[in-house]
Design an enzyme around this catalytic site. Structure first.
Site, PDB file in Angstrom:
ATOM      1  N   PHE A 116     -46.398  44.949 -62.772  1.00  8.81           N
ATOM      2  CA  PHE A 116     -46.811  44.034 -63.836  1.00  8.81           C
ATOM      3  C   PHE A 116     -45.930  42.795 -63.773  1.00  8.81           C
ATOM      4  CE2 PHE A 116     -47.932  48.271 -65.119  1.00  8.81           C
ATOM      5  CZ  PHE A 116     -49.144  48.151 -65.790  1.00  8.81           C
ATOM      6  N   GLU A 117     -46.525  41.629 -64.045  1.00  7.15           N
ATOM      7  CA  GLU A 117     -45.725  40.427 -63.822  1.00  7.15           C
ATOM      8  C   GLU A 117     -44.626  40.228 -64.865  1.00  7.15           C
ATOM      9  OE1 GLU A 117     -48.448  36.769 -64.412  1.00  7.15           O
ATOM     10  OE2 GLU A 117     -49.698  38.443 -63.829  1.00  7.15           O
ATOM     11  N   ASN A 118     -44.632  40.999 -65.921  1.00  3.13           N
ATOM     12  CA  ASN A 118     -43.487  40.941 -66.833  1.00  3.13           C
ATOM     13  C   ASN A 118     -42.298  41.734 -66.274  1.00  3.13           C
ATOM     14  OD1 ASN A 118     -44.396  43.528 -67.156  1.00  3.13           O
ATOM     15  ND2 ASN A 118     -44.630  43.426 -69.383  1.00  3.13           N
TER      16      ASN A 118
ATOM     17  N   ASN B 257     -46.534  31.452 -63.700  1.00  2.00           N
ATOM     18  CA  ASN B 257     -45.430  32.297 -64.164  1.00  2.00           C
ATOM     19  C   ASN B 257     -44.267  32.283 -63.169  1.00  2.00           C
ATOM     20  OD1 ASN B 257     -46.616  33.006 -66.558  1.00  2.00           O
ATOM     21  ND2 ASN B 257     -47.237  35.066 -65.908  1.00  2.00           N
TER      22      ASN B 257
END
Lengths: 306, 252, 306, 252
Positions: free
Chosen positions: D49-51, C107
């Site tokens: 959170f990676e978002n 990511n």
């Protein structure tokens, strides 16, 4: 749960900005310049600062003239509507009041330097500055070859300010803040820094700030102090709050032509007042009134409903 | 028709903007040039500012800096400087304007140090985003007052690179942008030779001549065979410039 | 002055996404996934696409199963609430319905790839992925030495998608759009791409969009088409508009266990309907009603007055 | 007291969160562990959170993914993935959670390819942000079901790097984070030797034993001299887990 970070400007500067620190300011270019914070730095007689910023409309010239600065890293120091910065010239050319070192950057490379720091990346490569004198005068840049294309590139190393000082429209007591209008390199500068001082026109309850979590500029863990200082960017403008007081820039430009003139200006506007309220009192309510926006232009709310 | 040098420079600069150009507007005279071009021959030109602002229409109000709050009113984007420079670096900017304290015959510009940068005679304010525009814009236009000591054989420090040593220097050094296409001064308009990339005089302003321009140029001036007098500003052009800068802050 | 870019989804896909294109979608991670656009890509039987995205919650699995995809560049393909992606496995392991190549990213590195492209930088260096298999399985990464520290680093090259497709809450007719809630890599993905398709829940007049110019996600010059497609992200959620329809993901996971099951699912939900309205009709108004947010949670407007 | 393997894993994972930890929460079981820790011993822990989301308090509602709209309600930041990964890369994240399909005795994880990546037996879904957490978090905890064929001498592909070849491998390779500190499975809790960095059994879950764990471990299992039974979940812990996942979507 976290204790409030709200404090006075004097306390914030005394606690968060030691002499010798690198301080990034003026990150929204000609808008939202933290003049109130800069004047307090001068009053506290901080020394040997490294100033970091893209163009620094007059604030850095004042800090340099006041003898607080040993080094400048950025793209431009002067007075945008009037021209050059007299103190900057005197310091660099004649060592008055003290010599300063300059590490030349362009607006793009200063942004890349800070952006690299936000990513934990050691550098970002670019074609900007190929063929320029920057590669000689600023040893931070390295010439290299892009291993993908074989082309020459310039490496721009990450830059981590000890402190970034932001002037914003509103913040909560924990440093979550909203800045809008011109933003320039503010997000990168704040997120790259070890610590951040947030200077806010208004302190808002947390729930009204976190109602727009996307707009929050920097994670609260970075924020070391929150200062409530209305009109803190004057004579620079702040969107929705006040316009640019250009005559003040013009008068400073004239006053600072000589060291003596600058000393008088500094005595009058900085050293001769106790705090920012003193500065505003000297400016006078008529001047402030004339800078109030003529129109309210509201954005459309966002529905974060779930 | 009475007008100032700066008004003429604004008008000459405006003529360099083509309709539809994505234009890096900058400040001072180019800002007025953009407004003039929009209201005359280039209604579809777009104005980009390095503080992150994009405008389709000039601001209604006189701007002292690009970050004055009226510049946000009616803007169609306000993003970060990194993103805006990214527009440049992606090759999406057609035209930029740059000023300078020194220029040489290949259009290299110095706004950093006069003399050796280690011990300069003069410390100039610096670069801002000009080096970035010079590197990446498809073409750029230099706007600066002409004096012999500023128009030098070779600038002492390259802040914003023009055609380097001339010829195909830019291509050899992999500079993505096209380099300078015009140098608009208080005395005339220079363009750059397609092969050598050396500046030559394309037109002298009304009241000037090849000789007065030559006297204010610090290199061996070349003159286009078809060099002529710069077209006089029209009343319409002047009226618009004065409407944009009613107090003559930039143009008087 | 610019002509309106509003068009139908069928026209936008036909004009902007040729077979063979690289297409970036699912940039807000599990939210705002442009399923309506993806289903139209399947209906138009596009071939040899390269899909780019961080985690792709189910959409990429559908496109792979439908045979549209030759290559995937990203970090994860599957069904977040249910587990793996059956079509992804079948395609990679058995070439069913056709083989696909995978260029592994994390990511972080997919974000860096796109960010580098936005900056015109050839690559961004990082420590992420040091010591991992990515450096073998994805030849795009290069091992290098950081010339500043001498430490080993990984170079992540710039990635320019031919098209990025965004699902957003609102846009004007020219592609200026507002996205909020989870954003993930949306800004980088859109700004890196050659062209952007904006799919919007609502089309708003320009003056109400540009009233918040800071929020505009991507410059309008990048936007090739604007599609008005309410509920266009379903069954993924969109902040302020609808929640996640998790049962639909679960049912897909079961249905797609076999190629035959997936073919039936595709016939029913994609090929068997003419357009997105057909899909929504099949879902039914009760299902849509159940996904409506229970609360309106408005952000505070910003005053852009001057 | 009746509970599932997964409930026990959630409870064991929660115990790894220290008060005040900046915690990369991820999804599924760790998300429940974060909620449990907040409501018990770590009220000042922060959830990242990676978002791009940051939360001080767990969401009021059950989340199926980190991007479900309720996760934004009460969030104290929602930024880009690049910025959130930047928090990691700047060394500001104390603790991360990672799952895996395969793990080896040095805590290296594979979620990419079973077998040779050029012609794998199984294509796994991929990495998400796990490799980034593994590289940069000050410490991380692995949570995964234990089966012998998943607990291998050496993973066939390193998706998320643990202690590499063991010993000071991470330091020699200049990995900034501290690597895995615990491996929580369906059978027990492993920790990593301070010198060799090899995983050893620290506790077996109620109903298991050293032997059952050994049988499900594909390498020569080492056992701590003071290894003991994992503390049984308390009624209070279980009540909170069930309050957070009332339908048992993740834990049944």
């Amino acid at each position: 749960m976290i204790p409030s970070k709200i404090t006075s400007m004097a306390d914030a500067i005394a606690r968060v900005v030691p002499s010798g620190a690198s301080v990034c300011m003026g990150t929204a270019l000609e808008a939202a310049i933290p003049f109130a914070a800069g004047h307090e730095i001068i009053r506290q007689r901080l020394q040997n600062l490294t100033l970091i910023g893209p163009i620094s409309d007059m604030l850095f010239d004042q800090l340099i003239g006041a003898g607080c600065v040993a080094r400048f890293i950025g793209a431009w120091v002067g007075n945008v509507s009037s021209g050059l910065g007299h103190n900057y010239r005197r310091a660099f050319e004649q060592g008055i009041p003290r010599p300063i070192a300059v590490e030349d950057q362009s607006n793009f490379t200063i942004a890349l330097s800070l952006l690299a720091a936000t990513l934990g990346a050691p550098y970002i490569p670019t074609r900007a500055l190929l063929g320029t004198g920057f590669l000689d005068s600023n040893p931070a840049f390295k010439r290299a070859e892009d291993p993908y294309s074989g082309d020459p590139i310039v490496l721009v190393p990450a830059l981590v300010p000890d402190v970034t000082i932001l002037q914003v429209q509103r913040a909560d007591a924990y440093g979550r803040c909203h800045l809008w209008g011109t933003v320039g390199i503010s997000r990168e500068a704040a997120f790259a820094a070890r610590r951040v001082i947030v200077v806010a026109e208004e302190i808002w309850p947390t729930e009204r700030i976190v109602a727009d979590p996307n707009l929050i500029l920097v994670p609260d863990v970075k924020v070391a102090a929150v200062v409530h200082e209305p009109f803190g960017a004057l004579p620079a403008p702040l969107q929705g709050f006040y316009g640019r007081y250009t005559e003040f820039f013009t008068r400073y430009h004239e006053a600072s032509r000589t060291p003596e003139g600058f000393a008088r200006w500094l005595d009058e506007w900085v050293l001769g007042v106790v705090d920012w309220k003193g500065f505003l009192d000297k400016l006078g309510t008529d001047a402030l009134k004339a800078l109030v926006p003529r129109r309210v232009l509201l954005s459309e709310p966002l529905d974060y409903g779930a | 028709m009475d007008y100032t040098d700066r008004e003429l420079m604004v008008i000459a600069a405006a003529r360099e903007i083509r309709d539809g150009d994505v234009t890096f507007v900058g400040m001072r005279l180019p800002l007025l040039a953009f407004a003039l071009a929009k209201r005359t021959h280039a209604p579809a030109a777009l104005g980009y500012f390095e503080n992150g602002i994009v405008r389709e229409t000039p601001s209604d109000e006189m701007l002292f800096t690009m970050s004055d709050p009226p510049n946000l009113v009616g803007a169609t984007w306000s993003t970060s400087t990194a993103n805006m420079m990214g527009m440049l670096a992606q090759g999406l900017v057609d035209l930029g304007f740059i000023g300078g304290a020194e220029v040489d015959r290949f259009g290299n510009l110095n706004t950093s140090y006069v003399g050796d940068w280690r011990a300069p005679k003069v410390k100039l304010p610096g670069s801002g985003g000009a080096p970035d525009i010079a590197c990446y814009a498809k073409r750029f236009v230099i706007v600066m007052p002409q004096e012999r000591h500023r128009f030098v054989e070779r600038v002492s420090y390259i802040t914003s690179v023009g055609h380097g040593d001339g010829g195909d220097w830019r291509r050899r050094h992999r500079l993505p942008g096209g380099g300078p296409v015009a140098l608009i001064t208080t005395l005339g308009v220079f363009r750059f030779d397609a092969e050598t990339r050396e500046a030559y005089l394309a037109s002298w302003h009304p009241g000037q001549s090849v000789e007065t321009v030559r006297a204010a140029t610090g290199w061996n001036l070349r003159v286009a065979p078809d060099a002529t007098e710069t077209a006089t500003p029209t009343a319409h052009e002047l009226a618009i410039v004065r409407d944009c800068d009613p107090r003559g802050f930039w143009t008087r």
